[in-house]
Design a protein around this motif. Structure first.
Motif, mmCIF file in Angstrom:
data_model
loop_
_atom_site.group_PDB
_atom_site.id
_atom_site.type_symbol
_atom_site.label_atom_id
_atom_site.label_comp_id
_atom_site.label_asym_id
_atom_site.label_seq_id
_atom_site.Cartn_x
_atom_site.Cartn_y
_atom_site.Cartn_z
ATOM 1 N N ARG A 87 4.654 13.221 -1.609
ATOM 2 C CA ARG A 87 5.313 12.217 -0.771
ATOM 3 C C ARG A 87 4.340 11.129 -0.373
ATOM 4 O O ARG A 87 3.124 11.341 -0.336
ATOM 5 C CB ARG A 87 5.962 12.853 0.451
ATOM 6 C CG ARG A 87 5.053 13.704 1.279
ATOM 7 C CD ARG A 87 5.878 14.547 2.241
ATOM 8 N NE ARG A 87 5.126 15.668 2.761
ATOM 9 C CZ ARG A 87 4.355 15.609 3.851
ATOM 10 N NH1 ARG A 87 4.225 14.487 4.507
ATOM 11 N NH2 ARG A 87 3.707 16.674 4.271
ATOM 12 N N CYS A 88 4.919 9.995 -0.097
ATOM 13 C CA CYS A 88 4.108 8.846 0.275
ATOM 14 C C CYS A 88 3.505 9.097 1.643
ATOM 15 O O CYS A 88 4.173 9.553 2.561
ATOM 16 C CB CYS A 88 4.962 7.580 0.284
ATOM 17 S SG CYS A 88 3.973 6.107 0.519
ATOM 18 N N SER A 89 2.210 8.842 1.770
ATOM 19 C CA SER A 89 1.513 9.118 3.019
ATOM 20 C C SER A 89 1.198 7.852 3.799
ATOM 21 O O SER A 89 0.517 7.894 4.810
ATOM 22 C CB SER A 89 0.229 9.890 2.724
ATOM 23 O OG SER A 89 -0.537 9.191 1.776
ATOM 24 N N PHE A 91 11.838 8.486 1.872
ATOM 25 C CA PHE A 91 12.499 8.981 0.660
ATOM 26 C C PHE A 91 11.619 8.836 -0.576
ATOM 27 O O PHE A 91 12.046 9.085 -1.700
ATOM 28 C CB PHE A 91 13.823 8.243 0.452
ATOM 29 C CG PHE A 91 14.732 8.391 1.628
ATOM 30 C CD1 PHE A 91 15.425 9.568 1.830
ATOM 31 C CD2 PHE A 91 14.860 7.365 2.551
ATOM 32 C CE1 PHE A 91 16.255 9.716 2.932
ATOM 33 C CE2 PHE A 91 15.690 7.508 3.661
ATOM 34 C CZ PHE A 91 16.389 8.691 3.850
ATOM 35 N N MET A 92 10.404 8.411 -0.349
ATOM 36 C CA MET A 92 9.495 8.219 -1.479
ATOM 37 C C MET A 92 8.824 9.553 -1.786
ATOM 38 O O MET A 92 7.821 9.918 -1.175
ATOM 39 C CB MET A 92 8.465 7.149 -1.119
ATOM 40 C CG MET A 92 7.602 6.747 -2.288
ATOM 41 S SD MET A 92 6.727 5.239 -1.921
ATOM 42 C CE MET A 92 5.790 5.068 -3.439
ATOM 43 N N THR A 93 9.420 10.285 -2.689
ATOM 44 C CA THR A 93 8.913 11.622 -3.004
ATOM 45 C C THR A 93 8.843 11.835 -4.514
ATOM 46 O O THR A 93 9.436 11.099 -5.296
ATOM 47 C CB THR A 93 9.810 12.727 -2.409
ATOM 48 O OG1 THR A 93 11.117 12.582 -2.937
ATOM 49 C CG2 THR A 93 9.845 12.682 -0.900
ATOM 50 N N THR A 124 3.065 4.575 5.563
ATOM 51 C CA THR A 124 4.370 4.013 5.928
ATOM 52 C C THR A 124 4.508 2.660 5.234
ATOM 53 O O THR A 124 3.834 1.697 5.581
ATOM 54 C CB THR A 124 4.479 3.851 7.454
ATOM 55 O OG1 THR A 124 4.177 5.100 8.046
ATOM 56 C CG2 THR A 124 5.870 3.435 7.853
ATOM 57 N N CYS A 125 5.356 2.629 4.224
ATOM 58 C CA CYS A 125 5.371 1.458 3.347
ATOM 59 C C CYS A 125 6.636 0.638 3.490
ATOM 60 O O CYS A 125 6.754 -0.422 2.902
ATOM 61 C CB CYS A 125 5.189 1.897 1.888
ATOM 62 S SG CYS A 125 6.382 3.113 1.329
ATOM 63 N N GLY A 126 7.598 1.102 4.253
ATOM 64 C CA GLY A 126 8.815 0.309 4.412
ATOM 65 C C GLY A 126 9.992 1.178 4.781
ATOM 66 O O GLY A 126 9.837 2.359 5.112
ATOM 67 N N VAL A 130 0.851 -1.190 0.000
ATOM 68 C CA VAL A 130 0.000 0.000 0.000
ATOM 69 C C VAL A 130 0.889 1.243 0.000
ATOM 70 O O VAL A 130 1.795 1.368 0.816
ATOM 71 C CB VAL A 130 -0.923 0.021 1.239
ATOM 72 C CG1 VAL A 130 -1.845 1.231 1.187
ATOM 73 C CG2 VAL A 130 -1.729 -1.255 1.317
ATOM 74 N N HIS A 131 0.639 2.120 -0.958
ATOM 75 C CA HIS A 131 1.366 3.380 -1.013
ATOM 76 C C HIS A 131 0.373 4.531 -1.014
ATOM 77 O O HIS A 131 -0.769 4.373 -1.432
ATOM 78 C CB HIS A 131 2.216 3.492 -2.289
ATOM 79 C CG HIS A 131 3.438 2.627 -2.263
ATOM 80 N ND1 HIS A 131 4.493 2.841 -1.420
ATOM 81 C CD2 HIS A 131 3.753 1.545 -3.013
ATOM 82 C CE1 HIS A 131 5.420 1.922 -1.642
ATOM 83 N NE2 HIS A 131 4.992 1.117 -2.596
ATOM 84 N N GLY A 132 0.848 5.667 -0.571
ATOM 85 C CA GLY A 132 0.023 6.864 -0.591
ATOM 86 C C GLY A 132 0.673 7.933 -1.429
ATOM 87 O O GLY A 132 1.799 7.785 -1.911
HETATM 88 CU CU LIG Z 1 5.163 4.245 -0.142
#
Ligand SMILES: [Cu+2]
Length: 140
Positions: free
Chosen positions: A90-92, A101-103, A94-96, A55-57
């Motif tokens: 940015r990812c909303s 750094f997921m931007t 918490t995916c790992g 799951v990513h945001g």
């Molecule tokens: Cu993510």
């Protein structure tokens, strides 16, 4: 001179009327693809977020919009890009480990920073070659 015109001429308004912009963004392994989205002010922007691992945001700074997508279930978000500028994505969720750094980036309108940079570089260039080199001091 031509360069001056390029730097200071008003940017052409190629799309005077607002357009529809659709972006399919793949979220996987802590990156967005594409990571940079371009729109013009006033455009209706639709982002389809598709995750292929966890799951990513996607949170759009400045617009305060949020979207999250389960793996294999794309989610969409639609908004009018009323504010010009550069906004961080940015990812909303918490995916790992590399989640912080997921931007990405949403660029609305011309890249003013880039144009300003070009103009400044040009001014610096003119400054260097436009001023006369002072004569060396010869008296002792
Ligand atoms: Cu993510």
């Amino acid at each position: 001179m031509a360069a001056l015109l390029v730097a200071f001429a008003p940017l052409p308004h190629s799309t005077p009327v607002s357009a529809e912009r659709f972006f399919h963004v793949d979220a996987r392994n802590f990156t967005y693809s594409p990571a940079v989205l371009f729109a013009n002010p006033g455009d209706r922007v639709t982002i389809e977020l598709a995750s292929t691992d966890v799951v990513h945001g996607l949170y759009v700074d400045g617009y305060d919009l949020n979207l999250s997508a389960d793996p294999g279930q794309p989610a969409t978000l639609s908004f009018v890009a009323g504010r010009g500028g550069t906004f961080r994505l940015r990812c909303s969720v918490t995916c790992g480990a590399l989640h912080p750094f997921m931007t990405g980036k949403l660029q609305v309108g011309p890249n003013l920073l880039l144009w300003r940079g070009i103009a400044l570089a040009l001014l610096a260039f003119l400054g260097v070659f436009g001023t006369r080199v002072p004569k060396p001091v010869t008296d002792h």
